[in-house]
Design an enzyme around this catalytic site. Sequence first.
Site, mmCIF file in Angstrom:
data_model
loop_
_atom_site.group_PDB
_atom_site.id
_atom_site.type_symbol
_atom_site.label_atom_id
_atom_site.label_comp_id
_atom_site.label_asym_id
_atom_site.label_seq_id
_atom_site.Cartn_x
_atom_site.Cartn_y
_atom_site.Cartn_z
ATOM 1 N N ASN A 185 0.723 -1.185 -0.039
ATOM 2 C CA ASN A 185 -0.112 -0.051 -0.060
ATOM 3 C C ASN A 185 0.856 1.087 -0.025
ATOM 4 O O ASN A 185 1.415 1.554 1.044
ATOM 5 C CB ASN A 185 -0.641 -0.030 1.215
ATOM 6 N N TRP A 186 1.119 1.705 -1.284
ATOM 7 C CA TRP A 186 2.084 2.958 -1.223
ATOM 8 C C TRP A 186 1.352 4.271 -0.666
ATOM 9 O O TRP A 186 2.090 5.131 -0.515
ATOM 10 C CB TRP A 186 2.190 3.246 -2.752
ATOM 11 N N LYS A 187 0.191 4.245 -0.278
ATOM 12 C CA LYS A 187 -0.665 5.255 0.131
ATOM 13 C C LYS A 187 -0.227 6.538 -0.639
ATOM 14 O O LYS A 187 -0.052 6.497 -1.792
ATOM 15 C CB LYS A 187 -0.111 5.629 1.635
ATOM 16 N N HIS A 233 -9.563 1.308 4.690
ATOM 17 C CA HIS A 233 -8.229 1.370 5.434
ATOM 18 C C HIS A 233 -8.519 2.452 6.652
ATOM 19 O O HIS A 233 -9.502 3.628 6.532
ATOM 20 C CB HIS A 233 -7.119 2.120 4.631
ATOM 21 N N GLU A 235 -7.052 4.980 7.745
ATOM 22 C CA GLU A 235 -6.812 6.408 7.419
ATOM 23 C C GLU A 235 -7.971 6.865 6.659
ATOM 24 O O GLU A 235 -8.354 8.033 6.872
ATOM 25 C CB GLU A 235 -5.636 6.400 6.419
ATOM 26 N N GLU A 289 -5.789 -4.931 10.492
ATOM 27 C CA GLU A 289 -4.872 -3.950 10.981
ATOM 28 C C GLU A 289 -5.164 -2.936 12.037
ATOM 29 O O GLU A 289 -5.935 -1.973 12.082
ATOM 30 C CB GLU A 289 -4.842 -2.827 9.508
ATOM 31 N N GLY A 345 2.003 2.278 10.821
ATOM 32 C CA GLY A 345 3.025 3.342 10.933
ATOM 33 C C GLY A 345 3.768 3.712 11.958
ATOM 34 O O GLY A 345 4.538 4.774 12.114
ATOM 35 N N SER A 397 3.001 -2.320 10.591
ATOM 36 C CA SER A 397 4.375 -2.118 10.783
ATOM 37 C C SER A 397 5.076 -3.707 10.473
ATOM 38 O O SER A 397 5.896 -4.185 10.984
ATOM 39 C CB SER A 397 4.647 -1.825 12.297
ATOM 40 N N GLY A 426 2.679 -1.078 4.576
ATOM 41 C CA GLY A 426 2.637 0.341 4.183
ATOM 42 C C GLY A 426 4.168 0.610 3.797
ATOM 43 O O GLY A 426 4.798 0.741 2.850
ATOM 44 N N GLY A 427 4.799 1.102 4.808
ATOM 45 C CA GLY A 427 6.026 1.958 4.973
ATOM 46 C C GLY A 427 7.042 1.020 4.297
ATOM 47 O O GLY A 427 7.950 1.394 3.259
HETATM 48 P P1 PGA Z 1 2.714 0.094 7.897
HETATM 49 O O1 PGA Z 1 1.136 0.388 6.998
HETATM 50 O O2 PGA Z 1 3.240 -0.924 7.181
HETATM 51 O O3 PGA Z 1 3.391 1.527 7.315
HETATM 52 O O4 PGA Z 1 2.489 0.277 9.208
HETATM 53 C C1 PGA Z 1 0.231 -0.499 6.823
HETATM 54 C C2 PGA Z 1 -0.932 -0.026 6.003
HETATM 55 O O5 PGA Z 1 -1.426 1.133 6.704
HETATM 56 O O6 PGA Z 1 -1.514 -0.729 5.311
#
Ligand code: PGA
Length: 256
Positions: free
Chosen positions: A9-11, A96, A98, A168, A174, A213, A234-235
């Site tokens: 997930n590149w956001k 998600h 977010e 999640e 994050g 994470s 994500g990251g």
């Molecule tokens: P993260 O994000 O791996 O940076 O914690 C995961 C996500 O939001 O899907």
Amino acid sequence: MKKYLIAGNWKMNTVVSSAEELVNSIKLVLKPLPESIKVLVCPPFTNLASVKQNMGESSLLLGAQNCHWESKGAYTGEISIDMLKVLGVKYIIIGHSERRTYFFETNEILNKKIHSIFDNFVKPIYCIGETLKERESGKTFDILYEQLEIGLKNVKSSVVENLVIAYEPVWAIGTGIAATVEQVEEAHDKIRNKLIDMFGENANDILLLYGGSVTPQNSLEIFGLKNVNGALVGGASLKAESFIDIINSSLQLTQH
Ligand code: PGA
């Protein structure tokens, strides 16, 4: 054989050039994968077309991070599933945390999106998860079950083989603090049982991803759990090296 899906997930990261660079670096080091392992990248909307083009003949799959539930019309700034499908999108991340937090998406709204995604023969990756406050007050499973019951209301059990759930925990996203292996195991076992209650035995085919994470350091242990079928990353998906190392954890478990 156990199936895995590793989704990046590149956001809201990358522009066209850096997205192309990233997908090309992933492609370069990606080993041939067995049928049981799928790898997905979900760039921002503006980079979907160029990422798809750069994927070439590789086994990488393309995903989007959101969609609208209507097929077209007066919804300024929104993107329909049709628009995504013609770009080669096979999966869409829905709900998600977010989007739930910053854009006020509710379980009811997400239910509409999930129905439209199934109607369009695309696969939803439905994200669920509790906040730290909810976990600390012992409400984790009430929240997760509510997200599943409302978000998946009236979904037919005949389509759930195409459903992906991403657990999640909001506090792990994050933050660098992943859920412990015990917490992941407990949540995934309960989510699987809840889905079996809702959809019967077909729910055994639903891929359950963990997100929050995930790194090359913790992926092997997490992927080894019975009810974990991969990760929403994500990251660590923004660097080819770490993303590939995470993919290789699933490969290692598959080859045993
Ligand atoms: P993260 O994000 O791996 O940076 O914690 C995961 C996500 O939001 O899907």
